[in-house]
Write a protein that holds these residues in place. Structure first.
Motif, PDB file in Angstrom:
ATOM      1  N   GLN A 176       1.901  31.564  58.808  1.00 37.91           N
ATOM      2  CA  GLN A 176       3.157  32.278  59.118  1.00 37.91           C
ATOM      3  C   GLN A 176       2.873  33.331  60.175  1.00 37.91           C
TER       4      GLN A 176
ATOM      5  N   GLU B 101      -3.385  28.564  68.736  1.00 39.52           N
ATOM      6  CA  GLU B 101      -2.663  28.013  67.581  1.00 39.52           C
ATOM      7  C   GLU B 101      -3.219  26.636  67.225  1.00 39.52           C
TER       8      GLU B 101
ATOM      9  N   TRP C 279       3.964  12.197  46.960  1.00 40.27           N
ATOM     10  CA  TRP C 279       4.307  13.512  47.525  1.00 40.27           C
ATOM     11  C   TRP C 279       4.641  13.350  48.999  1.00 40.27           C
TER      12      TRP C 279
ATOM     13  N   ALA D 168       7.805  13.973  44.696  1.00 43.99           N
ATOM     14  CA  ALA D 168       7.789  15.431  44.850  1.00 43.99           C
ATOM     15  C   ALA D 168       7.848  15.739  46.344  1.00 43.99           C
TER      16      ALA D 168
ATOM     17  N   CYS E 195       9.648  21.242  45.754  1.00 42.35           N
ATOM     18  CA  CYS E 195       8.708  22.346  45.533  1.00 42.35           C
ATOM     19  C   CYS E 195       8.769  23.324  46.693  1.00 42.35           C
ATOM     20  N   ASP E 196       8.972  24.590  46.390  1.00 44.80           N
ATOM     21  CA  ASP E 196       8.904  25.622  47.437  1.00 44.80           C
ATOM     22  C   ASP E 196       7.464  25.844  47.870  1.00 44.80           C
TER      23      ASP E 196
END
Ligand code: B12
Length: 288
Positions: free
Chosen positions: A123, A139, A220, A251, A271-272
């Motif tokens: 982030q 990056e 997932w 998920a 899912c967060d």
């Protein structure tokens, strides 16, 4: 796959005598294989599981290919987090590997490491890139460094339980974000799943084939980028129907799954973060 070492190499790395180490192996505290000639061979993941559970230290990590300075990360407050962020930003791979491995060996779950250390670091990198304080190459280098950190953790966690339930997953067509999907694999392995990543940019049709052929208990998917919402929703819901047919739960997580898009999708759980996956996946594992 986690590499193998001789008892002598592991004993030197942990700083104990070879005979103590062989005793631990014979007591079943560390799993070992025997070669055709009858010599014990120890797999790195089982050694690290022992070190983790018994609260031991590794005093010469470089002898078994682990980052130098292991054990020197400050685990109090946020200092490990800022050390990791700084290491990613400057491309200091050794420090990034060391911080994450130290957290793992201090009994922090992989899900917690991913949510509270790796994700916040990215982030921050995103903010720095957005305001022009970080070059694109920095990056990209951070992503490369992180992939190697994930590789290191994979060697430590191992391949998962041989008889654990099967999970598979990855990212969908047109989605170039790789990190969250690789972390999901690791989180599940840490929870005892036989989790195998199918990689990135997977078309829906091939995922349906994989479900049909391997019948995993869990699929997932990480969704960080969607090119065409209508096609995505249509493909996703066919995938969900296929998963239901073969008894697989789905998920999902990822930044592109806004509340508006989620409303149009069918899935088993959203899912967060990875601790949600950890909690959900634990409920799916059959109890003794
Ligand atoms: C690395 C990165 C890239 C790399 C990815 C490389 C790679 N190998 O993965 C590349 C170069 C591809 C890239 C490209 C772009 N990027 Co970019 N990128 C990022 C960055 C810095 C990190 C993303 C990341 O992987 N984070 C680590 C993961 C683990 O975190 P996460 O995705 O947030 O996951 C959390 C949850 O969502 C959840 N989760 C996610 N998936 C799943 C799955 C499951 C199963 C579960 C349980 C949980 C879960 O768990 C995590 C919580 O711990 C973000 C910054 C940020 N704030 O995220 C920008 C960011 C996402 N990018 C951005 C932009 C603008 C772009 C580009 C448009 C730039 C450009 N002009 O080309 C392109 C778009 C590419 C595309 N086709 O979509 C913006 C998006 C702004 C917006 N909201 O629209 C961001 C936010 C940067 C910023 N601050 O502006 N990017």
């Amino acid at each position: 796959m986690s590499p193998f070492f001789s008892p002598k190499e592991i004993a030197a790395a942990i700083g104990v005598s070879e005979s103590s180490l062989k005793r631990w192996v014979d007591k079943g505290l560390i799993q070992a294989e025997k070669t055709g000639g009858g010599h014990r061979r120890l797999q790195l993941d089982s050694v690290l599981h022992y070190v983790r559970d018994a609260g031991k230290s590794i005093i010469r990590p470089e002898l078994i290919g682990l980052p130098e300075g292991l054990g020197s990360t400050s685990l109090h407050g946020d200092s490990g987090i800022s050390e990791f962020q700084g290491a990613l930003a400057s491309g200091d791979e050794m420090t990034a590997r060391r911080v994450v491995l130290d957290l793992y060996l201090s009994n922090t779950s992989v899900a917690t490491i991913c949510d509270t250390v790796i994700t916040p670091a990215f982030q921050k990198i995103g903010e720095l890139w957005q305001c022009g304080s970080m070059e694109v190459f920095e990056e990209r280098r951070a992503c490369e460094t992180c992939s190697r950190v994930i590789h290191e953790l994979r060697r430590a966690v191992g391949t998962g339980e041989i008889d654990g339930p099967l999970a598979m997953g990855g990212t969908l067509d047109g989605d170039p974000y790789t990190l969250a999907a690789s972390m999901s694999e690791l989180v599940l392995r840490d929870c005892g799943w036989r989790a195998n990543s199918l990689g990135n940019m997977l078309p829906f049709a091939t995922l349906c084939k994989a479900l049909e052929r391997d019948r995993p208990r869990l699929l997932w998917l990480s969704v960080a980028s969607i090119r065409d919402v209508d096609r995505f929703v249509a493909g996703f819901n066919v995938l969900f129907d296929t998963a239901t047919t073969f008894g697989s739960a789905i998920a999902v997580g990822g930044q592109a799954l806004t509340a508006d898009i989620r409303r149009l999708l069918r899935y088993t759980t959203y899912c967060d973060n990875f601790r949600h996956l950890e909690a959900f996946s634990t409920t799916l594992i059959p109890r003794d």
